[in-house]
Design a protein around this motif. Structure first.
Motif, PDB file in Angstrom:
ATOM      1  N   MET A  61      26.584  35.550  28.663  1.00 22.77           N
ATOM      2  CA  MET A  61      25.903  34.933  29.795  1.00 22.77           C
ATOM      3  C   MET A  61      26.220  35.663  31.098  1.00 22.77           C
ATOM      4  O   MET A  61      25.364  35.817  31.948  1.00 22.77           O
ATOM      5  CB  MET A  61      26.302  33.458  29.921  1.00 22.77           C
ATOM      6  CG  MET A  61      25.965  32.629  28.691  1.00 22.77           C
ATOM      7  SD  MET A  61      24.276  32.809  28.137  1.00 22.77           S
ATOM      8  CE  MET A  61      23.400  32.116  29.500  1.00 22.77           C
ATOM      9  N   ASN A  62      27.478  36.074  31.261  1.00 22.04           N
ATOM     10  CA  ASN A  62      27.854  36.815  32.467  1.00 22.04           C
ATOM     11  C   ASN A  62      29.129  37.615  32.220  1.00 22.04           C
ATOM     12  O   ASN A  62      29.917  37.291  31.346  1.00 22.04           O
ATOM     13  CB  ASN A  62      28.025  35.889  33.677  1.00 22.04           C
ATOM     14  CG  ASN A  62      29.075  34.827  33.458  1.00 22.04           C
ATOM     15  OD1 ASN A  62      29.779  34.824  32.467  1.00 22.04           O
ATOM     16  ND2 ASN A  62      29.182  33.910  34.396  1.00 22.04           N
ATOM     17  N   VAL A  63      29.287  38.682  32.987  1.00 25.28           N
ATOM     18  CA  VAL A  63      30.486  39.503  32.964  1.00 25.28           C
ATOM     19  C   VAL A  63      30.939  39.641  34.410  1.00 25.28           C
ATOM     20  O   VAL A  63      30.230  40.213  35.235  1.00 25.28           O
ATOM     21  CB  VAL A  63      30.225  40.890  32.335  1.00 25.28           C
ATOM     22  CG1 VAL A  63      31.491  41.725  32.342  1.00 25.28           C
ATOM     23  CG2 VAL A  63      29.677  40.755  30.920  1.00 25.28           C
ATOM     24  N   GLU A  64      32.112  39.092  34.711  1.00 25.94           N
ATOM     25  CA  GLU A  64      32.624  39.120  36.081  1.00 25.94           C
ATOM     26  C   GLU A  64      33.275  40.472  36.374  1.00 25.94           C
ATOM     27  O   GLU A  64      33.629  41.219  35.465  1.00 25.94           O
ATOM     28  CB  GLU A  64      33.656  37.997  36.278  1.00 25.94           C
ATOM     29  CG  GLU A  64      33.120  36.603  36.049  1.00 25.94           C
ATOM     30  CD  GLU A  64      32.098  36.172  37.085  1.00 25.94           C
ATOM     31  OE1 GLU A  64      32.212  36.583  38.254  1.00 25.94           O
ATOM     32  OE2 GLU A  64      31.184  35.414  36.720  1.00 25.94           O
ATOM     33  N   LYS A  65      33.465  40.751  37.652  1.00 20.17           N
ATOM     34  CA  LYS A  65      34.098  42.010  38.069  1.00 20.17           C
ATOM     35  C   LYS A  65      35.535  42.104  37.595  1.00 20.17           C
ATOM     36  O   LYS A  65      36.041  43.188  37.328  1.00 20.17           O
ATOM     37  CB  LYS A  65      34.045  42.145  39.592  1.00 20.17           C
ATOM     38  CG  LYS A  65      32.654  42.368  40.113  1.00 20.17           C
ATOM     39  CD  LYS A  65      32.633  42.448  41.620  1.00 20.17           C
ATOM     40  CE  LYS A  65      31.198  42.602  42.099  1.00 20.17           C
ATOM     41  NZ  LYS A  65      31.103  42.566  43.557  1.00 20.17           N
ATOM     42  N   ASP A  66      36.202  40.933  37.494  1.00 17.40           N
ATOM     43  CA  ASP A  66      37.593  40.942  37.053  1.00 17.40           C
ATOM     44  C   ASP A  66      37.728  40.985  35.529  1.00 17.40           C
ATOM     45  O   ASP A  66      38.828  40.882  34.994  1.00 17.40           O
ATOM     46  CB  ASP A  66      38.352  39.737  37.616  1.00 17.40           C
ATOM     47  CG  ASP A  66      37.736  38.410  37.222  1.00 17.40           C
ATOM     48  OD1 ASP A  66      36.722  38.397  36.504  1.00 17.40           O
ATOM     49  OD2 ASP A  66      38.278  37.358  37.637  1.00 17.40           O
ATOM     50  N   GLY A  67      36.603  41.139  34.817  1.00 23.85           N
ATOM     51  CA  GLY A  67      36.639  41.303  33.366  1.00 23.85           C
ATOM     52  C   GLY A  67      36.404  40.037  32.569  1.00 23.85           C
ATOM     53  O   GLY A  67      36.357  40.075  31.341  1.00 23.85           O
ATOM     54  N   LYS A  68      36.262  38.903  33.227  1.00 19.20           N
ATOM     55  CA  LYS A  68      36.018  37.650  32.506  1.00 19.20           C
ATOM     56  C   LYS A  68      34.595  37.662  31.955  1.00 19.20           C
ATOM     57  O   LYS A  68      33.656  38.041  32.644  1.00 19.20           O
ATOM     58  CB  LYS A  68      36.203  36.448  33.422  1.00 19.20           C
ATOM     59  CG  LYS A  68      37.630  36.250  33.867  1.00 19.20           C
ATOM     60  CD  LYS A  68      37.751  35.042  34.763  1.00 19.20           C
ATOM     61  CE  LYS A  68      39.174  34.869  35.236  1.00 19.20           C
ATOM     62  NZ  LYS A  68      39.287  33.746  36.174  1.00 19.20           N
TER      63      LYS A  68
END
Length: 139
Positions: A61-68
């Protein structure tokens, strides 16, 4: 193969918390399936749906900048694969469901108004008797 938003992947449940499940994806990365993304119906206890070690198909669904990485199991399923809610064998519920589907707008509105008036009069009766209003017993 990098993990991209919208892709469907196979993963293994590695941990379960009260807010979701951690899923190990290919290449060793881990993502979280929030409890609201486990099933189409309300999930009170995630342990009823998933166990550690289960193989699941997830959609990124999503990939955050911090890797989550945010994952969804319910969106990974195609619409035709989504299981229907189990039907309640209670005859009254089935009759009410069938009646509501065959009523036109005016009939639904009339039923709603009648139910609403009944509830309001009942509520009025109960609150007036507690306050010592009209017709309340004293003694």
């Amino acid at each position: 193969m990098s993990i991209e938003v919208g892709s469907k992947l196979q993963g293994k449940v590695t941990g379960i918390t009260n807010f979701g499940a951690f899923v190990e994806l290919p290449e060793g990365s881990t993502g979280l399936v929030h409890i609201s993304e486990v099933a189409d119906t309300y999930v009170k206890d995630i342990n009823e749906h998933l166990k550690v070690g289960d193989q699941v198909e997830v959609k990124v669904m999503n990939v955050e900048k911090d890797g989550k990485i945010g994952l969804s199991i319910k969106k990974a399923k195609a619409k035709e694969e989504t299981p229907q809610r189990p039907r309640n064998n209670n005859t009254n519920n089935r009759r009410n469901f069938e009646r509501k589907n065959t009523e036109n707008f005016e009939q639904k509105m009339a039923r709603f108004l009648k139910d609403s008036e009944d509830r309001l009069s009942s509520l009025k009766r109960n609150t007036e008797s507690k306050r010592g209003g009209r017709g309340a017993r004293r003694g």
